[in-house]
Scaffold this active site. Structure first.
Site, PDB file in Angstrom:
ATOM      1  N   ARG A  80       0.839  -0.966   0.167  1.00  0.00           N
ATOM      2  CA  ARG A  80       0.097  -0.407   0.185  1.00  0.00           C
ATOM      3  C   ARG A  80       0.675   1.396  -0.116  1.00  0.00           C
ATOM      4  NH1 ARG A  80      -4.210   0.242   4.760  1.00  0.00           N
ATOM      5  NH2 ARG A  80      -2.530   0.728   5.859  1.00  0.00           N
ATOM      6  N   LYS A 183      -1.996   6.059   1.504  1.00  0.00           N
ATOM      7  CA  LYS A 183      -2.227   6.883   2.663  1.00  0.00           C
ATOM      8  C   LYS A 183      -1.147   8.473   3.252  1.00  0.00           C
ATOM      9  CE  LYS A 183      -3.004   4.708   7.672  1.00  0.00           C
ATOM     10  NZ  LYS A 183      -4.496   4.493   7.190  1.00  0.00           N
ATOM     11  N   GLU A 219     -16.790   5.641   3.944  1.00  0.00           N
ATOM     12  CA  GLU A 219     -16.107   4.972   5.344  1.00  0.00           C
ATOM     13  C   GLU A 219     -15.942   6.662   6.064  1.00  0.00           C
ATOM     14  OE1 GLU A 219     -11.729   4.632   4.971  1.00  0.00           O
ATOM     15  OE2 GLU A 219     -11.666   6.613   3.452  1.00  0.00           O
TER      16      GLU A 219
HETATM   17  C1  LIG Z   1      -5.179   3.642   7.076  1.00  0.00           C
HETATM   18  C2  LIG Z   1      -6.731   3.841   7.230  1.00  0.00           C
HETATM   19  C3  LIG Z   1      -8.346   2.947   7.220  1.00  0.00           C
HETATM   20  C4  LIG Z   1      -7.669   1.474   8.034  1.00  0.00           C
HETATM   21  O1  LIG Z   1      -6.643   0.147   6.941  1.00  0.00           O
HETATM   22  P1  LIG Z   1      -5.651  -0.443   8.073  1.00  0.00           P
HETATM   23  O2  LIG Z   1      -4.836  -0.968   7.047  1.00  0.00           O
HETATM   24  O3  LIG Z   1      -6.925  -1.453   8.632  1.00  0.00           O
HETATM   25  O4  LIG Z   1      -5.327   0.017   9.296  1.00  0.00           O
HETATM   26  C5  LIG Z   1      -8.971   2.896   7.090  1.00  0.00           C
HETATM   27  N1  LIG Z   1      -9.145   4.256   6.631  1.00  0.00           N
HETATM   28  C6  LIG Z   1      -8.266   5.324   6.026  1.00  0.00           C
HETATM   29  C7  LIG Z   1      -8.721   6.679   5.805  1.00  0.00           C
HETATM   30  C8  LIG Z   1      -7.011   5.148   6.779  1.00  0.00           C
HETATM   31  O5  LIG Z   1      -6.214   6.293   6.267  1.00  0.00           O
END
Ligand SMILES: *Cc1c(COP(=O)(O)O)cnc(C)c1O
Length: 337
Positions: A80, A183, A219
């Site tokens: 990722r 991210k 989300e």
């Molecule tokens: C980091 C994140 C998540 C969760 O991701 P994981 O890999 O499960 O920790 C979900 N939504 C957003 C916007 C994020 O930045």
């Protein structure tokens, strides 16, 4: 072993022995070094400070039942971050280097890993930044990759506690063709104001609808949306602007393994009322059950405020069981340090 009250750990920064730091210059990453000072000496014109070239990851290591230390799905986070770096024109960290960095820093701080049975774990925070000086708008010519670690406690001492969520229609987190699926630090800056507003109104989490039409569920600010239908079907949104959560990916697989139907598809806002259980999912907390969702004067009740629903509870216990080595790791998710 450090003299820490493992049972009272929360989720906050703590200094450990060291972090690991790599620098990219002239097209190559160096060998990386363990650094004990938790400070960076950075150029005031660094691209991360002015133009937002900053990305991070979050994953965990666990002290398992057999006494070994294992990291949960580090390749998935490495992959990722590789995609995030590409989207923001940063030097990409090869996945093998990423996994090796995580292993090295966990190993160097192993005495900060909470013992098995305390419910704690080690939170691992990789960070990639454009550290080269840049005043004209362009990608930096130097990058720094850091991995820091710290012990954290179980988010919920005494069981999964449902929370109330709110939809604030006046704010969006990510544009349809924007950076919601990677991210980057900026996504968090974009959501802080709404988050503070929600918090002051008494809602620990806020839910976002798609930015273009405000009709589809996307989300929560820092965690994915999962809904469980009364027939046990696991449903999660299919959207380009949702961050592909490793926890969600894991839970989808576990749900399928448990014989549940898994659907990844658009979820209209109206459908929220038809779920028997809803949760926010992410690395830090695994699952946070959501008992109620408010949007303006509409309040949708999902479940009781006192306890987590049975399906989410089962999914949560299964993930934790695999992470702590109490259940078989049939998918090869856990990487020994
Ligand atoms: C980091 C994140 C998540 C969760 O991701 P994981 O890999 O499960 O920790 C979900 N939504 C957003 C916007 C994020 O930045």
């Amino acid at each position: 072993m450090q003299n820490i009250d493992w049972k009272s750990l929360g989720f906050k920064y703590m200094n450990t022995h060291c972090h690991i730091r790599y620098v990219w210059r002239d097209g190559a990453w160096d060998k990386g070094e363990l650094v004990s000072e938790p400070y960076l000496n950075m150029h005031i014109a660094a691209a991360c400070l002015h133009y937002g070239q900053a990305a991070f990851e979050g994953l965990k290591a666990f002290r398992c039942k057999d006494g070994k230390a294992r990291i949960f799905r580090p390749q998935a986070n490495g992959e990722r971050m590789f995609k995030t770096a590409r989207r923001t024109c940063m030097a990409q960290v090869p996945v093998e280097l990423f996994v090796d960095a995580v292993k090295r820093v966990v190993k160097a701080n192993e005495d900060y890993l909470p013992p098995f049975g305390t419910g704690g774990s080690m939170y691992i925070r990789p960070l990639l930044i454009g550290s080269g000086a840049q005043i004209g708008v362009a990608p930096a010519d130097e990058y720094t990759f850091i991995v820091m670690v710290m012990p954290v406690g179980p988010y919920y001492k005494g069981g999964l506690k449902p929370v109330r969520a709110i939809i604030l229609d006046e704010y969006d987190r990510a544009a349809p063709q924007g950076m919601g699926d990677v991210k980057v630090a900026g996504n968090y800056a974009a959501s802080l104001f709404a988050h503070e507003t929600a918090k002051h109104a008494g809602y620990p989490v806020e839910l976002y609808l798609d930015a273009k039409t405000h009709t589809l569920v996307e989300e929560f600010a820092t965690s994915n949306f999962i809904g469980i239908k009364p027939d046990g079907t696991y449903v999660t949104p299919d959207s380009h602007s949702v961050l592909p959560s490793v926890t969600n990916k894991t839970l989808k697989q576990i749900a399928a393994d448990l014989g549940m139907k898994v659907e990844v598809r658009p979820i209209p806002f109206e459908e929220i009322a038809t779920f028997s259980e809803i949760a926010a999912c992410g690395t830090a907390v695994v699952v946070t059950p959501v008992c109620e969702i408010t949007r303006g004067s509409t309040v949708l009740k999902i479940s009781g405020p006192d306890a987590c629903g049975p399906v989410l509870q089962k999914l949560y216990e299964t993930v934790q069981g695999i992470q702590y080595g109490e259940l078989p790791d049939t998918h090869g998710w856990c990487v020994e340090v």
